[in-house]
Design an enzyme around this catalytic site. Structure first.
Site, PDB file in Angstrom:
ATOM      1  CG  LEU C 225       1.919 -10.759   1.458  1.00  0.00           C
ATOM      2  CD1 LEU C 225       1.483 -12.063   1.792  1.00  0.00           C
ATOM      3  CD2 LEU C 225       3.031 -10.908   0.356  1.00  0.00           C
ATOM      4  CG  ASP C 226       3.958  -9.365   4.467  1.00  0.00           C
ATOM      5  OD1 ASP C 226       3.271 -10.534   5.168  1.00  0.00           O
ATOM      6  OD2 ASP C 226       4.611  -9.570   3.829  1.00  0.00           O
ATOM      7  CD  GLU C 227       0.922  -2.873   3.862  1.00  0.00           C
ATOM      8  OE1 GLU C 227       0.555  -2.404   4.663  1.00  0.00           O
ATOM      9  OE2 GLU C 227       1.988  -3.223   3.147  1.00  0.00           O
TER      10      GLU C 227
END
Lengths: 282, 282, 282, 282
Positions: C225-227
């Site tokens: 997530l969000d990476e």
């Protein structure tokens, strides 16, 4: 220029009815005249903040002292009162990297800063000759036993009656003890958009993560590294063709500009700190 | 949200001693409480400007009316007094180009604007169906004999009790007579960084001159085309690979954003006009 | 416009001598003509990247297929070949927050995007009517047993032959299994300047830390997530007067603009991904 | 750093089939290896532009000379060929205003510029001592009879074999005759967003018009004052509280940054000029 000297007061404290009226009424009652006034209320914390600047009618030192008493005793606010003609002493700490060093000195010389650059402190000798060329006292304080190292820096700060320390890419961490002892604000420039890329080698971290903007952050130094109240930030665009030396080069311009604006805002008495945040009256 | 209604006053006039004190003292004397206050003095023109917002203690309408009398009669200032709950009627003028049209309508629907979009006026039929989809009254006023054309627009404005006209890339020039007759501010969006590239086809002019940034300017419309007081401006970067359709596409985003911010600032009672310039309390 | 169709190839792989020459020589040998070409070599990873666009001399489909074989077999590069006239199907995922939803749809309608908005998928019903007004197929897939929920979404993606999924503030996390199964890129918009403020409520995090700029980041969604690889980012300035609703309002404009640019860059075949970073040929 | 020397070629001329292939083929045939290549075709003017940089396989001077002959004779393009190790001589012209003077010198010293600052020419004496401190030859050429004044400047330029003149807020207009005689590019920094506010006192003009952004423009000087090809531009935001000294202070930072970027782009051989516009390969 020959602008007349004004009094500048920064106030904050719990909100209470009639604060604006009482402050402006006090000034009006002296026959003095408000030049600027800006107030802010934090709607969550219920704290009132004000920056007010006025032309005094009578003796300026007395009126400033008298206002400070009024603000603290009668209004029970935390108050900082200064004159626009004040030129507090500033110490610049630097290591070897010199772009913020030159930029800051040149801005003081150009009259952009309401302060006086009193001395330069460095853990390296490299910039001694440059400091001399500028005619500014340079102290070489080499890294040694930590207690003695900080004690020596403290003696310099106290000798010059320094009211603000600015860390122009100074590569040593200031201890909590030192920060307490110097008893004056310390402004640091960090070469990232905090809280992203705190700690060391932020341009390398940024390159590794593949961000599309790099940043710089000026903040008050506290015992928590890179966690102090943020004063000013800015960013610039990078692209896939930029390698780390490009980031470093682009970042230098950001760092200089962000650092200088933070110092100027502080010396113009435009910053209040609370809850690890800043109110900047710009 | 359920924020309590506040009174907002915009004042300006020749500077005189004690204005801040008298205004804040008046509010304090009502038992009311200032939420925001911002003042500015033009040091050349010696004019005082203030935006002040407060929570009234008593009946809001009466307190607002009473303040207006105080400001104009006692202080001899020009005053505009509004309630934060006011939702003045807005008319949107448009031709065929629809990006500012959609963007403005969606922002009103999203609650970004302290106003009510009362009607749409166009010299073309193209957007009638879209306006209907949004549930907003659409008037098609085709170009005809100029006097009749403007008279018809004026009847619509008056029928809807419009307090602000916004020109969302409206491709007709409003006459000086019309601007006088509508008796309400008119905000226009021009697709250049004025005063560069005034007049027609600014993106073509920009491309021809080889500038590296294109801009957009929101201003109050006056009888002098593209010469009215500037409210807001912004720019975006272009490069040699961008042909005119790229400039038009990039410019759309600028125009939407700059136009929206100007409308919002106006409806939030944050703008004072003097000497063909604006003071924007943001 | 009536621009002639071009072939666009995105290539990457280990650097080797003569790549530019062999690629451009192949095109020249067909009698075709290069319109744009941009290449990049990662000096650390020793990887070669190229985006090249040309006007074919003969049958466009055959020439594209023939080039793809040349690039993969002869040059041993990873190659993606497209026609400028391609309009791949796009699915927009949304929950209740609608600013990116409207903005994206209007940009497809305005012809800004080289793709076709095939369907809308939502875990809520709120935007069904709006989608209908725009004439776009809307699927309501309520949250349920996770396997069934994702299976239903997958059926929709496959039915519409979707080649790109865009998450317009879609508030559900896509599982690693789902991302594998859809087998097409997924672009997400996150409302912070990543890596700062990853995770939930980034505007609240930003307000709490006291930053002076807020940001938005468009990235390819991955199982982390969000990476995922960052495509585009931008920031806007905030000040101490801004409360969280102001951050949310200002952030909407950022999110719309950053999201739209990322989608457009992807559909224009301007993005290559490697090492969790993007090369953007803009 | 110890990066190997590369050859950089800037080419332009009427478009013709196979240019990319012929150029890259020529380089491949030498056994040399392309590091960067960027090409652009002006779709209106049908002109081809290319910047190409490669690591030569053999003797670098011979390969550069040989390419130049190939490009001009065989391809019939206008070609400029340089080595990445070239450090052309630069002359800095200045009057009394010193921010661009210091900034430019410090950037040359920091290694940001691929050139050598050979001398400083001024119509005033004020900066002589500063130049000496930096160890750079300073020429005071006082205003006199115009022909003699320019002849003296020309002798200095020729004596130092200057390949680029940069005007760091130099307050004298260079005549058409002088520009012809020096036979090298001249970069000027103008303190406005051209074409707005050409001519004198642009910050005063900007203040008077009430714009919300001020700008700076770096351009090649031509016989038409402020009308030469624009290289780089940037802007910064101002507000109603800013008086002219604020504009001047904010503008200094813009001027330094825009001027430096233009000089760097030129010295990195990234600029081609045609039709009074620039193609900037950045």
């Amino acid at each position: 220029m020959n602008e007349p000297t004004t009094i500048i007061a920064l106030l904050y404290g719990p909100d209470q009815p009639g604060l604006v009226s009482r402050v402006s009424g006090w000034i009006y009652a002296q026959g003095s005249s408000i030049v600027h006034a800006d107030q802010h209320e934090d709607p969550e914390a219920k704290i009132f903040f004000q920056r007010i600047e006025w032309s005094p009618s009578g003796k300026i030192q007395e009126e400033a002292a008298s206002f400070e008493e009024f603000a603290t005793v009668d209004l029970k606010m935390t108050a900082r009162v200064a004159l626009s003609s004040d030129r507090p002493k500033v110490a610049l700490f630097v290591s070897k990297i010199d772009h913020c060093f030159h930029d800051t000195i040149l801005r003081f010389r150009a009259g952009e800063m309401s302060g006086e650059l009193a001395c330069i402190v460095s853990n390296h000798k490299e910039l001694a000759q440059e400091a001399e060329r500028y005619g500014i006292k340079f102290y070489h304080v080499p890294i040694s036993d930590s207690a003695e190292f900080e004690a020596e820096q403290l003696r310099i700060i106290q000798k010059h009656n320094v009211k603000l320390i600015v860390l122009a890419r100074y590569m040593q961490i200031l201890s909590s003890n030192f920060l307490d002892a110097v008893d004056c604000p310390v402004i640091n420039i960090h070469h990232s958009f905090l809280p992203a890329f705190a700690g060391g080698k932020p341009y390398h971290q940024a390159h590794c993560r593949g961000v599309k903007l790099i940043g710089a952050t000026a903040h008050y130094a506290t015992a928590d590294l890179d966690e102090g109240p943020i004063i000013h930030q800015d960013v610039t665009r990078i692209n896939h063709r930029n390698v780390i030396p490009d980031l470093i080069r682009k970042g230098r311009d950001l760092e200089k500009s962000v650092f200088a604006q933070a110092i100027r805002l502080h010396l113009d008495n435009r910053i209040l700190v609370y809850n690890n945040k800043t109110v900047v009256f710009d």
